[in-house]
Design an enzyme around this catalytic site. Sequence first.
Site, PDB file in Angstrom:
ATOM      1  NE  ARG A 262      -6.235 -13.302  -4.767  1.00 17.01           N
ATOM      2  CZ  ARG A 262      -5.480 -13.606  -3.503  1.00 17.01           C
ATOM      3  NH1 ARG A 262      -4.489 -12.884  -2.826  1.00 17.01           N
ATOM      4  NH2 ARG A 262      -5.329 -14.876  -3.493  1.00 17.01           N
TER       5      ARG A 262
ATOM      6  CG  PHE B 126      -2.455  -1.015   1.179  1.00 16.93           C
ATOM      7  CD1 PHE B 126      -1.298  -0.545   2.130  1.00 16.93           C
ATOM      8  CD2 PHE B 126      -3.661  -0.700   2.084  1.00 16.93           C
ATOM      9  CE1 PHE B 126      -1.368   0.731   2.979  1.00 16.93           C
ATOM     10  CE2 PHE B 126      -4.061   0.146   2.933  1.00 16.93           C
ATOM     11  CZ  PHE B 126      -3.119   0.957   3.224  1.00 16.93           C
TER      12      PHE B 126
ATOM     13  CG  ASP C 220       1.651  -1.346  -2.712  1.00 18.84           C
ATOM     14  OD1 ASP C 220       1.081  -2.612  -2.652  1.00 18.84           O
ATOM     15  OD2 ASP C 220       2.655  -1.135  -2.887  1.00 18.84           O
TER      16      ASP C 220
ATOM     17  CG  ASP D 277      -5.037  -7.018   2.168  1.00 17.22           C
ATOM     18  OD1 ASP D 277      -4.597  -7.179   2.808  1.00 17.22           O
ATOM     19  OD2 ASP D 277      -4.380  -7.380   1.279  1.00 17.22           O
TER      20      ASP D 277
ATOM     21  CB  CYS E  15      -3.075  -9.804   7.796  1.00 16.93           C
ATOM     22  SG  CYS E  15      -1.581  -8.254   7.516  1.00 16.93           S
TER      23      CYS E  15
HETATM   24  N1  SAH Z   1      -3.790  -7.166  -1.475  1.00 15.87           N
HETATM   25  C1  SAH Z   1      -2.660  -7.840  -1.678  1.00 15.87           C
HETATM   26  C2  SAH Z   1      -1.987  -7.486  -0.892  1.00 15.87           C
HETATM   27  C3  SAH Z   1      -1.504  -6.739  -0.055  1.00 15.87           C
HETATM   28  S1  SAH Z   1       0.803  -6.854   1.038  1.00 15.87           S
HETATM   29  C4  SAH Z   1      -2.875  -8.759  -2.661  1.00 15.87           C
HETATM   30  O1  SAH Z   1      -4.223  -9.197  -2.540  1.00 15.87           O
HETATM   31  O2  SAH Z   1      -2.095  -9.719  -3.028  1.00 15.87           O
HETATM   32  C5  SAH Z   1       0.251  -5.256   1.671  1.00 15.87           C
HETATM   33  C6  SAH Z   1       0.781  -4.123   0.284  1.00 15.87           C
HETATM   34  O3  SAH Z   1       0.927  -2.983   1.589  1.00 15.87           O
HETATM   35  C7  SAH Z   1       2.473  -4.066   0.153  1.00 15.87           C
HETATM   36  O4  SAH Z   1       1.975  -4.291  -1.570  1.00 15.87           O
HETATM   37  C8  SAH Z   1       2.998  -2.906   0.287  1.00 15.87           C
HETATM   38  O5  SAH Z   1       4.188  -2.426  -0.439  1.00 15.87           O
HETATM   39  C9  SAH Z   1       2.166  -1.664   0.362  1.00 15.87           C
HETATM   40  N2  SAH Z   1       1.756  -0.929   1.436  1.00 15.87           N
HETATM   41  C10 SAH Z   1       3.108  -0.863   2.396  1.00 15.87           C
HETATM   42  N3  SAH Z   1       2.507   0.412   3.224  1.00 15.87           N
HETATM   43  C11 SAH Z   1       1.906   1.123   1.829  1.00 15.87           C
HETATM   44  C12 SAH Z   1       1.388   2.413   2.505  1.00 15.87           C
HETATM   45  N4  SAH Z   1       1.610   3.007   3.324  1.00 15.87           N
HETATM   46  N5  SAH Z   1       0.717   2.916   1.299  1.00 15.87           N
HETATM   47  C13 SAH Z   1       0.697   2.309   0.143  1.00 15.87           C
HETATM   48  N6  SAH Z   1       1.215   0.770  -0.323  1.00 15.87           N
HETATM   49  C14 SAH Z   1       1.721   0.613   1.027  1.00 15.87           C
END
Ligand code: SAH
Length: 389
Positions: free
Chosen positions: A204, A220, A242, A292, A332
Amino acid sequence: MKTIRLRKGRERSVLKGHPWVFSGAVESGEAATGELVEVCDSKGEKIALGWYSPASQIRVRIVPDAPIADLVANAVARRGDFFVNCYTNAVRLVNAENDLLPGVVADYYAGHVVCQFTSAGADARKAEIANALMKFAPGCVGVSERLDADSREKEGLPVEQTLKTICGEEPPEFVEITEGQVKFLVDVRRGHKTGFYLDQRDARATVGRLANGADVLNCFCYSGGFGLFARACGAESVTQVDISGDALALAKKNEALQHYCGTKMEYVEADVFQFLRKCRDAGRKFDFIVLDPPKFAASKGQLMKAARGYKDINLLAMKLLKPYGTLATFSCSGAMDAAFFDTVLAEAAEDAHRKFQVVARTRAGADHPVLLSFPEGAYLKGVVLRSIT
Ligand code: SAH
């Protein structure tokens, strides 16, 4: 103490310091769920101690010959710098196998510690672990546990959608934390993992440093982390995407905690795969894109399918970048190593007909150390690519 005898040759990985004994490596011996056992080589020579887990493929998890309270105290002491330098008040205190406490995760959010116990041995010792955290974590007011991790099921442990307080105070609905110049609310009951992606702290900060003046797309976004760092560092606009309405609601709440600034913020509830295609069709472009995604590969068997998913979103994102734009992209999936992730990115760049430089690589921060003899611990990889065409 009961003895677990290994098949011939299978003692080698234990002697090298790998913390897992798989069921296929066991010649003979049984014990109760979570029981402390002696691990012996095929000749009956004692080589280690471990926690037994009859339901799991990972039949024994190696532990040091030391009191639990000492292991917890040492793990907390290794985070001393975090409590001194005050960049954040949210820190992982125990990083499971990597801190010699297999299946124990303990995250500290402004005095509230939230744990996950994902091995039978850890689950059986949670009271002792929680008491030690209460005693040794600076300013700790309470220790709770989340019972919803998928990995508990593989250990034959009950999975529940609740948070239970083991000692001290119950945490509030949202715990407010600070990370650098940004504040976040952590939903310790319903949020992902223990409530926050502590592992992306360094990433970040890296994204923030590169986002000044940029039109940023944060895919995401969960509770908005990367987007709020870009905003705090002078991004022109931030689009947070998201699929989860709850995640976006929390991201908006988090925006309201920050100082005023002129960055234009937009929130989109959508599937990223579809949203990127929509942007492509509409000719919408960005200076900076963050990808992410959740874990695409839960095991080696899903690796090729996961690779296609990573290639798809990275290719789409590369095409949406303005000239000289930047892509911060993460994986991840523990099953995908850094070299393979690079290969996938290189293939995507080739198909996008663009040239990129690697300007930074990120990994989980120093509070998520990786045991050198446990490569599985290095699940999180980040690559920051700058387009030079
Ligand atoms: N970048 C964030 C963590 C991401 S976790 C941080 O730093 O805090 C992954 C996220 O992807 C979750 O919030 C989940 O709701 C979302 N997600 C999962 N599949 C998805 C999709 N197909 N499209 C959009 N969001 C998605």
